[in-house]
Motif scaffolding. Sequence first.
Motif, PDB file in Angstrom:
ATOM      1  N   ASP A  21       0.535  -1.664  -0.280  1.00 27.71           N
ATOM      2  CA  ASP A  21       0.037   0.098   0.049  1.00 27.71           C
ATOM      3  C   ASP A  21       1.111   1.266  -0.022  1.00 27.71           C
ATOM      4  OD1 ASP A  21      -2.053   1.900   0.989  1.00 27.71           O
ATOM      5  OD2 ASP A  21      -2.192   1.459   2.059  1.00 27.71           O
ATOM      6  N   GLY A  22       0.378   2.254  -0.767  1.00 25.73           N
ATOM      7  CA  GLY A  22       1.506   3.443  -1.012  1.00 25.73           C
ATOM      8  C   GLY A  22       1.203   4.296   0.045  1.00 25.73           C
TER       9      GLY A  22
ATOM     10  N   ASP B 219      -3.825   2.771  -4.361  1.00 28.75           N
ATOM     11  CA  ASP B 219      -2.401   2.551  -4.144  1.00 28.75           C
ATOM     12  C   ASP B 219      -2.174   1.808  -3.526  1.00 28.75           C
ATOM     13  OD1 ASP B 219      -4.178   3.151  -1.874  1.00 28.75           O
ATOM     14  OD2 ASP B 219      -2.881   4.403  -1.194  1.00 28.75           O
TER      15      ASP B 219
ATOM     16  N   LYS C 151       1.977   0.030   9.035  1.00 25.74           N
ATOM     17  CA  LYS C 151       1.937   1.398   9.105  1.00 25.74           C
ATOM     18  C   LYS C 151       1.618   1.993  10.125  1.00 25.74           C
ATOM     19  CE  LYS C 151      -0.478   2.172   5.316  1.00 25.74           C
ATOM     20  NZ  LYS C 151      -1.513   2.051   4.342  1.00 25.74           N
TER      21      LYS C 151
HETATM   22 MG   LIG Z   1      -2.623   3.702   0.806  1.00 26.67          MG
END
Ligand SMILES: [Mg+2]
Length: 424
Positions: free
Chosen positions: A9-10, A104, A156
Motif C-alpha cells: 500500500d502506498g 495505491d 503502517k
Molecule cells: Mg494508501
Amino acid sequence: MVQAIALIDGNNFYAACEQSIDPSVAKRPLVILSNNDGCIIARSPEARELGIPMGQPYFRIRNKLERLGVIVRSSNYALYGDMSQRLMNLLDENCEGIEIYSIDEAFARINRPSNGDLHPWARRLRALSNQSLGLPISIGFGASKGQAKLANHLAKTRAFHAGIFDLINIQDQDSYLESIPIENVWGIGQKSAHWCRLKGINTAKQLRDIPSNQLKAQLGIVGIRLQQELLGQACLPLATTPSPKQTTCVSRSFGHSVTSLEELIEAIATYVVHASEKLRRQRQLTQSISVFIRTNPFAPSFYSQEATTRLGVPTNDTTVLLPTALALTRKIFSAHKQFTKAGVIMRHLQSADYQQQSLLATYSQEGQYRRDQLMRTIDQINASYGKGTISWACCGLKQHWNMRREKISCAATTRIMEIPIVKA
Ligand SMILES: [Mg+2]
C-alpha cells in the motif's frame, strides 16, 4: 513452496505523488483538495502532525492553513493515475502475481524463502519504490488477504516496524490481533462493527475466536469467510486478471453552474471524448450511451434528466459517439436551469476483439479500418504529447465550466512539456 499473501500500500499516496515530482514540497506539510477545491482529501504526515483534519471544507480552514504554512494542492488525478500505474508495474515485476485493489493498493503472491524470512525481500522492494518512484510503501504479509490487510495496518501504524510486518512469522500473533480495533478489520463495515461492539467483540482476535454459528447468524456467509481469513485460511482468491468492466462513466461537477446549451454541449462532448478513449484503452465497445444532467439537489426546483440511445452496432469510435450524445443533450436540456453536474455513461460493454455487425446497418470494412486508424493515431499523439493535444472543436477551448483547480501541480509524468528540469 510456501506462498504468502502480501498487501502493498502506498503511504499517503496523493501527497507522496506531489512530493515525488516537486522536491520543494518534500517533507513539508501538504494537503490535497477534492474536485472543485472542496475539501481536504489527503495529507502528508507533516500536515497530519499539525492536526489538520481530513474532510474539512477548504474555505473554512484556509486561514489556518496559511498561518501554519501548509502547502495546498488541487487534486491532480492524471498524475496519481500515472504514478499508480508505475507502482503496479514495479509490483508486477517483483511479485508472483498481483491483484490491483485500489489506486495505491495491491495484493500480491510471494514465494516464502526456505528460512521463512520475507523481510530482506520487502526491504528491497521498499527501497526500489523509493528510489525509482519516490513513493513510500507499507508491506503486510499473511496467509490470506484478510491477514495481509491486518499485517499492513500493523506495518503502517507502528513506526518501529519500518513499514513491514509479517503476521505469520512472529511469536505472539494473538497479542497483535488483540491490538487491532474491530473497525479496522477488512470487511467489517460500520453496521457490523456496531453489532460486534454490542456483542463485546472489540478486537480482531475476538472476532477470530467467537463461535462461527453466532457470526453466521448475524453476518451470513460473508462473516464466516472473514473469520476463516483471519484464521489464515485463504477463502478469497487473488484476482490476478481483472474482470472486464461492464460500464464506463465520466461525470464531473462544474466549476460554476452552467445555464447555456452551448456550455453544456462543450462539457458533454469533453466527457464523451474521455469515455471513448477509456473504451479504446480497455479494448471495449459500447452498445449504449446515456447522458445525464442535474441541478443542485439541495436547491429548490431540483431538475434531473437522463436519456439513452441504444446503438445499432457496438462502437468505441468518437466520431459516432459524439453526435449521438450531443443529440441526447439537446433533448434533455431545459432553459433557465442552473446545471451543476453532468455525465456520460456507457453500458453493456463488450470486447473489441469481436465486432458484431448489423443486418440493417450499411457497413464498409475499409471505412471502419480508416476510422480505427484515425482513433489510434489521435490516441497515440495525445499519449505522447499530453491529453488534449488533439481535441474536438465541440469540446471548446476555454471550458469555463470546468472544475476549479486553482492550485494544481503540473503533469510532470504525462506531458512532455512539463517534465521537471533537473539542474546538475
Ligand atoms: Mg494508501
